[in-house]
Design an enzyme around this catalytic site. Sequence first.
Site, PDB file in Angstrom:
ATOM      1  N   THR A 174       0.869  -1.178   0.000  1.00 55.11           N
ATOM      2  CA  THR A 174       0.000   0.000   0.000  1.00 55.11           C
ATOM      3  C   THR A 174       0.902   1.224   0.000  1.00 55.11           C
ATOM      4  O   THR A 174       1.580   1.494   1.004  1.00 55.11           O
ATOM      5  CB  THR A 174      -0.909  -0.004   1.248  1.00 55.11           C
ATOM      6  OG1 THR A 174      -1.560  -1.279   1.328  1.00 55.11           O
ATOM      7  CG2 THR A 174      -1.950   1.113   1.153  1.00 55.11           C
ATOM      8  N   LYS A 190      -7.284   1.342  -3.236  1.00 50.88           N
ATOM      9  CA  LYS A 190      -6.749   0.713  -2.012  1.00 50.88           C
ATOM     10  C   LYS A 190      -6.733   1.722  -0.856  1.00 50.88           C
ATOM     11  O   LYS A 190      -7.108   1.388   0.272  1.00 50.88           O
ATOM     12  CB  LYS A 190      -5.342   0.174  -2.287  1.00 50.88           C
ATOM     13  CG  LYS A 190      -4.620  -0.346  -1.061  1.00 50.88           C
ATOM     14  CD  LYS A 190      -5.374  -1.458  -0.340  1.00 50.88           C
ATOM     15  CE  LYS A 190      -4.675  -1.831   0.966  1.00 50.88           C
ATOM     16  NZ  LYS A 190      -5.506  -2.654   1.839  1.00 50.88           N
ATOM     17  N   LYS A 249       0.583   4.903   8.387  1.00 50.61           N
ATOM     18  CA  LYS A 249       1.101   5.213   7.045  1.00 50.61           C
ATOM     19  C   LYS A 249      -0.051   5.415   6.056  1.00 50.61           C
ATOM     20  O   LYS A 249      -0.081   6.385   5.293  1.00 50.61           O
ATOM     21  CB  LYS A 249       2.005   4.061   6.569  1.00 50.61           C
ATOM     22  CG  LYS A 249       2.241   4.032   5.066  1.00 50.61           C
ATOM     23  CD  LYS A 249       2.839   2.719   4.598  1.00 50.61           C
ATOM     24  CE  LYS A 249       2.052   1.477   4.868  1.00 50.61           C
ATOM     25  NZ  LYS A 249       1.340   0.869   3.782  1.00 50.61           N
TER      26      LYS A 249
HETATM   27  N1  LIG Z   1      -1.065  -6.978   7.159  1.00 48.42           N
HETATM   28  C1  LIG Z   1      -2.149  -6.758   6.426  1.00 48.42           C
HETATM   29  O1  LIG Z   1      -3.254  -7.192   6.773  1.00 48.42           O
HETATM   30  C2  LIG Z   1      -2.072  -5.989   5.123  1.00 48.42           C
HETATM   31  C3  LIG Z   1      -3.136  -6.106   4.235  1.00 48.42           C
HETATM   32  C4  LIG Z   1      -3.094  -5.420   3.009  1.00 48.42           C
HETATM   33  C5  LIG Z   1      -1.994  -4.644   2.699  1.00 48.42           C
HETATM   34  N2  LIG Z   1      -0.955  -4.537   3.590  1.00 48.42           N
HETATM   35  C6  LIG Z   1       0.197  -3.717   3.169  1.00 48.42           C
HETATM   36  O2  LIG Z   1       1.179  -4.627   2.702  1.00 48.42           O
HETATM   37  C7  LIG Z   1       2.492  -4.137   2.986  1.00 48.42           C
HETATM   38  C8  LIG Z   1       3.241  -5.151   3.842  1.00 48.42           C
HETATM   39  O3  LIG Z   1       2.492  -5.368   5.017  1.00 48.42           O
HETATM   40  P1  LIG Z   1       2.884  -6.469   6.109  1.00 48.42           P
HETATM   41  O4  LIG Z   1       1.729  -6.557   7.026  1.00 48.42           O
HETATM   42  O5  LIG Z   1       3.396  -7.678   5.445  1.00 48.42           O
HETATM   43  O6  LIG Z   1       4.077  -5.698   6.849  1.00 48.42           O
HETATM   44  P2  LIG Z   1       5.405  -6.249   7.548  1.00 48.42           P
HETATM   45  O7  LIG Z   1       5.152  -7.554   8.211  1.00 48.42           O
HETATM   46  O8  LIG Z   1       5.913  -5.102   8.348  1.00 48.42           O
HETATM   47  O9  LIG Z   1       6.401  -6.502   6.313  1.00 48.42           O
HETATM   48  C9  LIG Z   1       7.122  -5.455   5.728  1.00 48.42           C
HETATM   49  C10 LIG Z   1       8.150  -6.010   4.763  1.00 48.42           C
HETATM   50  O10 LIG Z   1       8.935  -4.888   4.280  1.00 48.42           O
HETATM   51  C11 LIG Z   1      10.327  -5.194   4.497  1.00 48.42           C
HETATM   52  N3  LIG Z   1      11.109  -3.977   4.735  1.00 48.42           N
HETATM   53  C12 LIG Z   1      10.837  -2.968   5.605  1.00 48.42           C
HETATM   54  N4  LIG Z   1      11.815  -2.024   5.545  1.00 48.42           N
HETATM   55  C13 LIG Z   1      12.713  -2.459   4.631  1.00 48.42           C
HETATM   56  C14 LIG Z   1      13.935  -1.922   4.125  1.00 48.42           C
HETATM   57  N5  LIG Z   1      14.418  -0.739   4.545  1.00 48.42           N
HETATM   58  N6  LIG Z   1      14.596  -2.629   3.176  1.00 48.42           N
HETATM   59  C15 LIG Z   1      14.101  -3.833   2.746  1.00 48.42           C
HETATM   60  N7  LIG Z   1      12.958  -4.397   3.179  1.00 48.42           N
HETATM   61  C16 LIG Z   1      12.269  -3.710   4.113  1.00 48.42           C
HETATM   62  C17 LIG Z   1      10.327  -6.066   5.744  1.00 48.42           C
HETATM   63  O11 LIG Z   1      11.568  -6.722   5.840  1.00 48.42           O
HETATM   64  P3  LIG Z   1      12.080  -7.273   7.272  1.00 48.42           P
HETATM   65  O12 LIG Z   1      11.408  -8.591   7.438  1.00 48.42           O
HETATM   66  O13 LIG Z   1      13.547  -7.339   7.131  1.00 48.42           O
HETATM   67  O14 LIG Z   1      11.651  -6.262   8.311  1.00 48.42           O
HETATM   68  C18 LIG Z   1       9.149  -6.982   5.423  1.00 48.42           C
HETATM   69  O15 LIG Z   1       9.502  -7.955   4.494  1.00 48.42           O
HETATM   70  C19 LIG Z   1       2.284  -2.780   3.672  1.00 48.42           C
HETATM   71  O16 LIG Z   1       2.338  -1.777   2.693  1.00 48.42           O
HETATM   72  C20 LIG Z   1       0.874  -2.892   4.252  1.00 48.42           C
HETATM   73  O17 LIG Z   1       0.281  -1.634   4.425  1.00 48.42           O
HETATM   74  C21 LIG Z   1      -0.962  -5.213   4.784  1.00 48.42           C
END
Ligand SMILES: NC(=O)c1ccc[n+]([C@@H]2O[C@H](COP(=O)([O-])OP(=O)(O)OC[C@H]3O[C@@H](n4cnc5c(N)ncnc54)[C@H](OP(=O)(O)O)[C@@H]3O)[C@@H](O)[C@H]2O)c1
Length: 289
Positions: free
Chosen positions: A94, A169, A237
């Site tokens: 997102t 989104k 965010k």
């Molecule tokens: N959770 C939900 O229900 C949901 C649903 C729809 C959409 N989303 C969206 O999907 C996206 C991911 O969500 P999530 O829940 O999976 O979040 P998350 O668990 O925080 O995963 C974030 C990912 O980004 C990586 N990352 C963060 N900073 C980085 C950097 N500086 N360099 C390289 N990699 C980096 C993290 O790597 P590390 O593992 O090394 O930290 C991890 O793989 C977000 O944009 C969120 O808004 C989430």
Amino acid sequence: MSAQIGFVGLGLMGSAMAGRLMDKRFPLTVWNRTKDKAEPLVRRGAKLAKSARDLAMSSDIVITMLSTPEVVEALSDEILSGLAPGGIHVDCSTISPRITTALTRMYIEKGSLFIHAPVLGSITQAAEGSLLIFAGGDRSAREKVRPVLDAMAKKVFVFENVAEATHIKLLCNFFIASMIGTLSQSIAFARSSGVNPTALLEVISLSSLNAPMYQSKGPSMIAGEFAPRFFLEHMLKDVRLMEEAAKDRAVSMPVVPVLRKLFEEGVQQGLAKLDYSAILKVLEQKKPR
Ligand SMILES: NC(=O)c1ccc[n+]([C@@H]2O[C@H](COP(=O)([O-])OP(=O)(O)OC[C@H]3O[C@@H](n4cnc5c(N)ncnc54)[C@H](OP(=O)(O)O)[C@@H]3O)[C@@H](O)[C@H]2O)c1
């Protein structure tokens, strides 16, 4: 020969989405900044790349599921430098319409293609392949990645203009933030005025006010359980991105800054890595002036 798929970003959502692609037998190469998170997929047969650039060099389609617009932008430089001409980057994070529009242009200039395909649904829907996916960008690229998106989705909505997918989104997450705001305020009010919040949820469940989200989040909020399925910091965010998009379009959305302040307080209070429904904790500590 089937397309080689690379998956970058194995957080809560990325791990579940990549796992779903493995269930569906797509050949997968993965990379994540924190290497340990790749282990379950590698044990199931995914290849582990040394960097996002290396992953892109061996992939026809690169999917990213990353935290913020800044991270997507930074890794896009690496991915673009590794992709062969005609290679496609599908970002499912997102992020902002400013960035998806700029990346679309940048990829075309370098002979590759960018699709923004943000998702609605959380970890359960990602693991079982029942997300809603909003795919925006070049039609031929969308058609090439369609089987991969279909494997992760209950329905794929398609848009010619990348910003339309990004905006839809953000609007969905505006609904989520508003609904959790309403639910949290109602639970806080109920508790402080002798109303049983479980009774309130039951009334809502039998009325036209109901939404599945109230019934899935409400009981855990009432029980004080905030194990993360969507981090509160990511909801902040998204509310900020909605505020920025509303300003860019000169649309009045006066509720958005109020929600933004609540989620900011949540982060200030150390709740960033709890579920976004933990704004109930913020509200329960707030005393009206
Ligand atoms: N959770 C939900 O229900 C949901 C649903 C729809 C959409 N989303 C969206 O999907 C996206 C991911 O969500 P999530 O829940 O999976 O979040 P998350 O668990 O925080 O995963 C974030 C990912 O980004 C990586 N990352 C963060 N900073 C980085 C950097 N500086 N360099 C390289 N990699 C980096 C993290 O790597 P590390 O593992 O090394 O930290 C991890 O793989 C977000 O944009 C969120 O808004 C989430």
